[in-house]
Each structure stands twice: as structure tokens, then as C-alpha cells.
Design a protein around this motif. Structure first.
Motif: not given
Length: 815
Positions: A179, A196, A705-706, A740-741, A743-744, A749
Motif C-alpha cells: 500500500t 483494502s 483494490p490495491n 489499480s484502485q 478501494g471498492v 475508487g
């Protein structure tokens, strides 16, 4: 006269002349070898019997030196090299199938220096040692391990890389991601099993181990520095059968160098670094190995300090380079070998990380700049103690490992509201882990055998929270419902949470060969867990009835069985084909958001994978591996933000992950190695929970995510002599991290990733001294590693940049 002396007198004539077995011996052929730990005299007798070679020993004082276990399909030359590593002796070839062991004339070299390069000479090239997957707990040769594994072997880390800690592993392993919230704050993910971005009470998806001791549970990566580390193995998961809860994505096992019982020595290193757009930094380290009682008792001590210069400017507070980080710590290991196959290790670790401020910037403010109302410091304090006992009987081995970890992480976030005075939210997570594991292992030829074990773990996680406002109360809006705003810098307690888990486990695994060339492995882990949760300092917004109901639901007893099975064949010469099924899980607990205390449930991942492997990296001129995996992840736990930004844990639904990986390692010359690897991930939340649907389109499939959808790495390593007494080592790499994103859902996002990270290093070794030069982020990329700044402001365009171009010069001295 002692029994040991009698044995040496009886054995001396046999060893001094030769150990000859009248079977044909071809020194270059690989054979099935199994030698138990013991003395060098015993080991060479066993090796001669198993291979048919003749071995002489010129100095009988060498016969009593302790030697490690050597197992696998090896050439006699390779087996000798493994036996003699670290003993102060070497083997000289005599004829076609004879060897003489003599005392080596040692020239000290830095502990972390590159191993001597392979010389291009007319004599036969020495084969590198067989790679053994020790993290399998059964010491399986790599060609007979069913699964994807990255083994970073002895001498691979320079001091610059050792000072980088986990960042060095991220640069080398394509399937590993992070992260990037800051050293000691990061969550690590393997093979797209990511939950997350936030650091809440959820257990990690990646298990981390120092030897046989667990490093983490319900806390981020402790980011231990890699000084004096001989080996790191990254096993892709799930690894539930052997490692239990919290190994959904896999495990990272760090193996420090053990105390050397025969030779006194040490190493010192120093480095200075300069970061473009930032402050300078530096690092110091020292290692000392002391044999206290020859061949019986030895101590190894490592100490270090690292400062990473800051490079983020805060324009609101008119401060430059605010994100400086300091790390200091050390390890101590005491090894006692009373004889008769017993080895007892006492290990201790301490490390402290202090970050002056957060690592993020804001694109709207400027490159490497942001505008914050308050400083956001953090620290991580880590302490570990462990005792490990091992007993060896030929191919049977007993291992007992018991220890305790105290891990404390204190973070702070800017909680200033629009129109309000500066405010700071603090969160302190105190984790305690007591664990013990006892296992009996039968290591048979060529990766066959079994393991049977029992373990117990007790972990507690206490998260304390507070809000501090710095204005006067009438001028400030409410930040957290039910939490008073005192102002004047006075902290007010916010609701925290305590989670506790006790796990009692039985596990086992066995490999057998039903037909020649086909290995079947079956295993299982039965775990009984007692879980409990409790709210800490509940705010006025929470009713006592709701708290009592949630705590009653969190206190429960559960039993989980995790099966595993695999098939592997190496019937095709130098090629391995395998298929594998395995499961992993994480226990539930209690979570707190702005106005609720509620239970979250266990999650469980099941993975089916098929793969192929040709050759062994570092041993063969060409080595390649590929893998395709499908993961079904049910009831996914994730740390999310509530309506005001507080981290809280929830089950976000069910998901699935497709992963395709490949790696090729080529040695076009003995001095040059080329390495290319890549990974593709397609991860989806296919059945979102109801509250997630409210944040997105109903029924829409969301990305997990991530973890980047695409990643890859290209690297080279060149080692060669220059002149008569110097060695040159040059290495470089480029790693691409795809998109990537954060989170959801639409709130978290945000896109991150899509950058290339580069590095180049060079070192010259002359006798005991090594000079080194390294460059990181050669292109001075400003890529976004992590899109979260403060969870109390999800509107600003925050990003976490790569460390700008940095140069480091260093010197190592061995003695």
C-alpha cells in the motif's frame, strides 16, 4: 578419554587415507543424497557411501566441525560444497572421482558482498547449490515443490538493499505488492489477494515469518531491515495447511544468518545518500559473530540505524522535506549445539521506526507538495523473542518454536474540517502474539516424506483512538459523532476496539510416489478458534444495548478444516508439471465505525492452480516457470471508511481472482544473469454486500483494490573479476506496476499505479573492503504508488509519489 575422542581415533585412519566404496562414481552426475546434521567426519563417510566417491582429509582437526543437513538430488561436488559452507575448509579434486578436504586460506570479505564470480576458465564450471524450499517446512528441492516460490538466496542483498527492508523485496518479486503508506505502516499482498488500503483491525492476508516465528497478525508489515539475512522465500498462497490463518495470499519467510560456531568475524558498513528535491540520508550497520565455546556455543549480533531524507513540502505550514523517517534496531542470536543432533537457538529482535510526517502529496498543490493544517507523525515499535529447538535423527527431525511478539503502531491523520480549526485524529494499535509450534518431519529422498504438527496461538489487538482539536470549541464543527471537541489541543477519546483470538491446531501433510515420476501430496489443518471482541472507550453516540449485542456476537467458538492436495510430475527431464488445490481463512472479530459496533465474519479463499517449471534459476543456463491460478474468495474482510473517514472492518461480499504468472532466467555467460518476470491479475468483487451496492450500481462487478492488473520486472546481474585481486558486481532492474484502485466503490475508487521504477548498482570488492554505488528511480518518476492521504478528506487529489532520484555511496569492511 572421551567417547568423542575415541570415535575420532578410530575414524582417523579411514578418513586420512580415503573413504572408498567400490561402486562406480561419476562426480558430475546428480544423485539422491540424504545426510543428517553432525560432524564433518561423519558427513564425509555418509557421502562416500551414498555416492561412491573417495574423500580424503588432510587435517584431522576438521573432522569434528559441525555440518548441516544436506538433502536432495545433487552432484557429489555440490553436496560437498553445501557441507563445507562456513566451515573454513574446502574440497580439492583428486582424479576423476576423488576429493581431498583441506583447511582453506580464508580472505575476509564483506558479509553482504556479492559471492565470488564464476571465472571463465578451461576447468569445469562449479555447479551452484540446489535450491531447497525450506518454507515448505519439509526442505523440498525446488523441482519437486508444487507451487510458485521466489527464493532470494545467500549473498543476494547489498547493504543498500538491506537498508531498504521490504522495499527491496517489492523491487525483486513481481507478485508482491504494497500500500506504500510508509515504512512500518504498509499492508503487503501476494498474488492479488488484497482486501483494502486502510490499516484497521483486520488480520493480514500475507503471513510473515522470521525463521519459524510469526512476525505479524492483525497489524501491517513491521518492515524489518534485511541486514545479515541469508535467504528470503516468498511462497504464493493460500498456505493454510502449513501456516494457518492469515496466509490467504501466501507467506514471506526471512532466514537470518545463523551464528557460526567455528569462526570469529564481523562486518561494518556505512552509506550516505542524496535525494533529488529532498534531504540527505544515511545508514550504518555492524555485525559481530563470536564463537563462545568452539563447535558448541556461538553468538551473532546485528545492529543498524537508517535515516531516509524527506522530500515532501508542506506549503500551508511553510515546511520543507517534512516526511523524514528514522529506523534503528538490531537482532541477537545465540546458538547452542550440545551434540547428538540437538540444536537450540535463542533469538531476539527490536526495531523502532519514527516518521516525522505522512508520505503523501497533492497534485493540485504541486509536485512533491501538499497543504496540511497539522503534522501527521507516526511510529512503529517492534519486539520479538523466540526459542527454537531442533533434534535430528537421520531422516527424522523434530522442531519446536515458541515466542512472543509485541508490536505497536501509532498513526495520525489530519481531521481538519472545512471551516474548522486544525484537528488531528490519532490511532494506536497494540498487538501481542504468543505462538508455539511443534512438528515432526520425515525428509525422504527427492522431496518425499511427511510432516505432523500441533500449534497454539494467542493474539490480542487493542486499537485506541482520540481526536485533538487546536482551536476554541465554539468555532469548531463536530468531527466524530459523540466525541467532544475540547479545543486548545486537548485530546478526546473516540471509540476503539479490542479483538482477541486463541487458536489450537493440528496439521499434517504427506508426499508419496504412487507411480514412478508422479508425486501426490495431501494435507489438512484442523483449527479450533475462540474469538472475542470488546469496544474500548465507547462514545456517547453508541447505545449500551448495541454494544452488548455486538460483543455477545463476537464472543464465539469455531472449528475450521483447511484441506490441500497436489499432483506433480518430473518424468520429463529437467521439467516439472504440477496441479494444486489449497485453502486459507481469517477469523472474524469486532469492528467500530462512527455510530455502530458490529461483528464481521470469517473469510475463506480457495485456490486451484496449474503450473510448469523448467530448470532452476542460478543453477541452469535456462530456467523458466509459469502458473495459472483461480481463487474463489468468500465473505471478504476489508478495512473500509465510514461516513466520516474512520477505518472500520466489514465483509464486503464474495469475489474471484484469475492470475497468470511467468518468469524466465537466462545465463548467457557464467558472469551474466538476465531475469524477466510478469504477472496479470483479474480480480473482481462478483457479489457485493448490500452496503457496497448502495455505493455503486446494483449488481455491478467491482475490481478488488490495491493490486495492479499488470506487473513485470526486467533485471540483469553481472559479476566478474577485474585485475588480479578485485571483483566487480553490476546490477540493474526496471519494474512496471500497472493500474489499480485504492478501494471498492466510487468513494475509494481512485486510480493509482501505472509507473516504472528503476535502479542501478555497482560494487567493487578488494579483499575485506567493498565500495558500492547505487541509484534508484533513475528516471525521477513522479508515479502514484498510493492514492490515500487522510481518510477524513477523500475529495482532494492526494497521491504518494516514488522517492525521487536517489544516489547512495557506501563502504563495507569485513574482519
Amino acid at each position: 578419554m572421551s567417547r568423542r575422542t575415541d570415535l575420532l581415533i578410530v575414524a582417523a585412519p579411514l578418513i586420512a587415507i580415503t573413504i572408498a566404496i567400490p561402486t562406480p562414481a561419476i562426480g558430475a552426475d546428480r544423485q539422491d543424497i540424504s545426510i543428517a546434521p553432525g560432524t564433518l567426519g561423519q558427513a564425509v563417510i555418509a557421502l562416500g557411501r551414498q555416492t561412491g566417491i573417495s574423500i580424503g582429509m588432510s587435517d584431522q582437526s576438521l573432522a569434528g566441525i559441525r555440518t548441516p543437513a544436506v538433502r536432495g538430488r545433487l552432484s557429489p561436488e555440490n553436496a560437498l560444497r553445501q557441507l563445507l559452507r562456513g566451515t573454513g575448509a574446502k574440497a580439492q579434486r583428486v582424479g576423476d572421482d576423488g576429493w581431498r578436504i583441506v583447511r582453506a586460506r580464508t580472505i575476509p570479505r564483506p558479509v553482504y558482498a556479492a559471492p565470488p564470480p564464476v571465472l571463465a576458465a578451461p576447468v569445469a564450471e562449479e555447479a551452484p547449490a540446489e535450491i531447497i524450499v525450506t518454507a515448505s517446512k519439509r526442505d523440498i528441492p525446488l523441482p519437486r515443490y508444487a507451487g510458485m516460490v521466489e527464493a532470494l538466496g545467500d549473498g543476494i542483498f547489498t547493504t543498500a538493499e538491506a537498508s531498504g527492508g521490504t522495499a527491496t523485496l517489492l523491487a525483486r518479486v513481481a507478485s508482491l505488492s504494497s500500500t506504500h503508506a510508509g515504512a512500518g505502516r504498509n499492508k503487503l499482498f501476494i498474488r492479488a489477494i488484497a482486501d483494502s488500503a486502510l490499516a484497521g483491525p483486520t488480520q493480514a492476508t500475507t503471513g510473515q515469518y522470521l525463521g519459524d516465528m510469526r512476525l505479524n497478525y492483525a497489524a501491517p508489515d513491521p518492515d524489518l531491515k534485511l541486514y545479515d539475512v541469508g535467504r528470503v522465500e516468498v511462497l504464493e498462497g493460500p498456505q493454510g495447511t502449513l501456516y494457518g490463518a492469515g496466509s490467504l495470499g501466501g507467506i514471506i519467510r526471512i532466514m537470518p544468518n545463523a551464528p557460526n560456531m567455528a569462526e570469529w568475524g564481523g562486518q561494518m558498513s556505512a552509506g550516505l545518500s542524496a535525494t533529488q528535491h529532498g534531504d540527505p540520508g544515511g545508514d550504518l550497520s555492524a555485525t559481530l559473530n563470536v564463537p563462545i565455546v568452539a563447535e558448541r556455543l556461538a553468538l551473532r549480533v546485528v545492529g543498524y540505524g537508517v535515516q531516509d531524507g524527506g522530500y515532501i513540502d508542506d506549503v500551508s505550514r511553510d515546511k520543507d522535506d517534512v516526511n523524514r523517517t528514522r529506523t534503528y534496531g538490531g537482532r541477537a542470536a545465540l546458538r547452542f549445539a550440545p551434540g547428538d543432533g540437538w540444536t537450540i537457538d535463542l533469538n531476539g529482535v527490536y526495531q523502532h521506526i519514527k516518521g516525522d510526517d505522512a508520505q503523501y502529496a497533492s497534485r493540485s498543490v504541486g509536485r512533491l507538495q501538499r497543504a496540511s493544517a497539522v503534522a501527521q507523525p507516526y511510529y512503529a515499535d517492534y519486539l520479538l523473542g523466540n526459542i527454537r529447538i531442533e533434534k535430528q535423527w537421520d531422516s527424522l527431525r523434530f522442531v519446536s518454536s515458541t515466542g512472543y511478539v509485541r508490536h505497536e503502531l501509532a498513526e495520525s491523520y489530519d481531521a481538519t474540517q472545512t471551516g474548522g480549526a486544525p484537528a488531528l485524529f490519532r490511532q494506536r494499535n497494540q498487538v501481542g502474539i504468543f505462538s508455539t509450534e511443534n512438528r515432526l518431519v520425515r525428509d525422504l529422498d527427492n522431496g518425499l516424506g511427511w510432516i505432523l504438527g500441533a500449534s497454539y496461538l494467542h493474539s490480542t489487538s487493542d486499537i485506541h483512538r482520540s481526536l485533538t482539536a487546536y482551536g476554541t470549541p465554539p468555532a469548531q464543527p463536530e468531527v466524530i459523532p459523540g466525541v467532544p471537541v475540547y479545543g486548545f489541543g486537548r485530546p478526546a477519546a473516540a471509540t476503539g476496539v479490542r479483538n482477541s483470538v486463541e487458536e489450537a491446531t493440528l496439521f499434517g501433510e504427506a508426499s508419496f510416489e504412487p507411480v514412478r515420476g508422479l508425486i501426490a501430496t495431501i494435507g489438512g489443518r484442523l483449527t479450533n478458534s475462540q474469538l472475542s471482541g470488546k469496544a474500548l472507550n465507547p462514545s456517547a453516540a453508541l447505545s449500551n444495548a448495541d454494544i452488548a449485542r455486538a460483543e455477545a456476537q463476537a464472543n464465539r467458538n469455531e472449528t475450521v478444516f483447511l484441506p490441500s492436495a497436489s499432483l506433480l510430475t518430473d518424468a520429463i527431464p529437467n521439467v516439472t508439471l504440477y496441479a494444486k488445490f489449497q485453502q486459507g481463512y481469517r477469523p472474524g472479530g469486532l469492528a467500530v465505525d462512527d455510530q455502530r459496533v458490529r461483528r464481521f465474519h470469517n473469510d475463506r479463499a480457495s485456490t486451484i492452480e496449474i503450473g510448469a517449471r523448467k530448470g532452476v534459476p542460478g543453477r541452469d543456463a535456462f530456467a523458466a516457470s509459469a502458473n495459472i491460478a483461480y481463487t474463489d474468495w468468500r465473505n471478504i474482510q476489508a478495512d473500509v471508511t465510514d461516513r466520516i473517514g474512520l477505518p472500520a472492518t466489514a465483509n464486503i461480499g464474495d469475489g474471484r481472482i484469475y492470475t497468470v504468472e511467468a518468469r524466465i532466467v537466462v545465463r548467457p555467460t557464467p558472469a551474466l544473469t538476465l531475469d524477466a518476470s510478469g504477472i496479470y491479475n483479474d480480480s473482481r468483487l462478483t457479489q457485493p454486500a448490500d452496503f457496497v451496492r448502495l455505493l455503486s450500481y446494483d449488481g455491478r462487478s467491482l475490481s478488488l483494490p490495491n493490486v495492479a492488473n499488470l506487473g513485470g520486472r526486467l533485471a540483469f546481474d553481472y559479476r566478474a573479476p577485474i585485475g588480479g585481486d578485485m571483483d566487480l558486481h553490476v546490477g540493474g532492474s526496471a519494474r512496471y506496476v500497472g493500474k489499480s484502485q485504492l478501494g471498492v466503490g466510487p468513494i475509494l475508487g481512485r486510480t493509482q499505479g501505472d509507473y516504472v521504477d528503476t535502479s542501478l548498482s555497482a560494487g567493487i570488492t578488494r579483499g575485506p573492503i567493498q565500495y558500492s554505488l547505487s541509484l534508484t528511480n533513475l528516471l525521477d518518476s513522479n508515479g502514484n504508488r498510493f492514492s490515500l492521504g487522510t481518510p477524513f478528506d477523500l475529495r482532494t487529489d492526494y497521491y504518494t509519489p516514488l522517492r525521487p532520484r536517489t544516489i547512495r555511496v557506501g563502504i563495507d569492511f569485513a574482519f
